[in-house]
Design a protein around this motif. Structure first.
Motif, mmCIF file in Angstrom:
data_model
loop_
_atom_site.group_PDB
_atom_site.id
_atom_site.type_symbol
_atom_site.label_atom_id
_atom_site.label_comp_id
_atom_site.label_asym_id
_atom_site.label_seq_id
_atom_site.Cartn_x
_atom_site.Cartn_y
_atom_site.Cartn_z
ATOM 1 N N ILE A 171 -9.433 2.130 5.646
ATOM 2 C CA ILE A 171 -8.645 0.903 5.550
ATOM 3 C C ILE A 171 -9.150 -0.077 6.610
ATOM 4 O O ILE A 171 -9.657 0.323 7.656
ATOM 5 C CB ILE A 171 -7.128 1.143 5.725
ATOM 6 C CG1 ILE A 171 -6.817 1.844 7.051
ATOM 7 C CG2 ILE A 171 -6.561 1.892 4.540
ATOM 8 C CD1 ILE A 171 -5.336 1.993 7.342
ATOM 9 N N SER A 189 0.826 -1.207 0.000
ATOM 10 C CA SER A 189 0.000 0.000 0.000
ATOM 11 C C SER A 189 0.860 1.257 0.000
ATOM 12 O O SER A 189 2.007 1.256 0.438
ATOM 13 C CB SER A 189 -0.929 0.011 1.207
ATOM 14 O OG SER A 189 -0.184 0.107 2.401
ATOM 15 N N THR A 241 -11.947 -0.777 11.213
ATOM 16 C CA THR A 241 -11.604 0.136 10.127
ATOM 17 C C THR A 241 -11.064 1.441 10.700
ATOM 18 O O THR A 241 -11.334 1.809 11.845
ATOM 19 C CB THR A 241 -12.817 0.458 9.238
ATOM 20 O OG1 THR A 241 -13.837 1.069 10.030
ATOM 21 C CG2 THR A 241 -13.360 -0.796 8.566
ATOM 22 N N SER A 278 -11.146 8.173 2.828
ATOM 23 C CA SER A 278 -10.597 6.822 2.664
ATOM 24 C C SER A 278 -10.856 6.017 3.922
ATOM 25 O O SER A 278 -10.998 6.569 5.011
ATOM 26 C CB SER A 278 -9.086 6.871 2.410
ATOM 27 O OG SER A 278 -8.792 7.444 1.174
#
Length: 118
Positions: free
Chosen positions: A54, A10, A38, A52
């Motif tokens: 992840i 990433s 998350t 965003s």
């Protein structure tokens, strides 16, 4: 500006050192308990609008890289706010630090942690 490295392939996620130090406390505590969750953030204005998220999992490598050699004094209330969101269905939402008893934002210029798109 600190960097969150997550996974092996990433792109680095740039986060202000102070915000990253607080996020690290919560992330390490959750991963130590083998909990997945998350982490979400809004993109800074220079990267355009957007956000965003992840998925953090104990089996995925994570590394916290700081510009400053000495860590900041931690704000317990901010850590508790991040930890509370970590335990919610939506996961951690990286929010700006609130200083004092009012809703003043941290030293970040626009009130959000500095986190460009991943």
């Amino acid at each position: 500006m600190g960097i969150l490295h997550y996974g092996t392939d990433s792109a680095p996620i740039h986060i202000a050192d102070r915000a990253l130090a607080h996020l690290k406390v919560v992330v390490v505590a959750k991963l130590r308990r083998q909990e997945s969750f998350t982490v979400s953030w809004q993109h800074p204005a220079e990267d355009g609008t957007g956000r965003s998220t992840i998925w953090m999992h104990p089996s995925i490598p994570v590394r916290f890289e700081f510009d400053e050699a000495v860590g900041p004094e931690l704000n317990r209330a901010w850590i508790e706010e991040l930890a509370h969101s970590a335990n919610a269905l939506g996961g951690i939402t990286l929010v700006a630090e609130h200083v004092g008893t009012d809703a003043d934002n941290s030293p970040e210029s626009d009130g959000r942690p500095e986190v460009p798109a991943a």
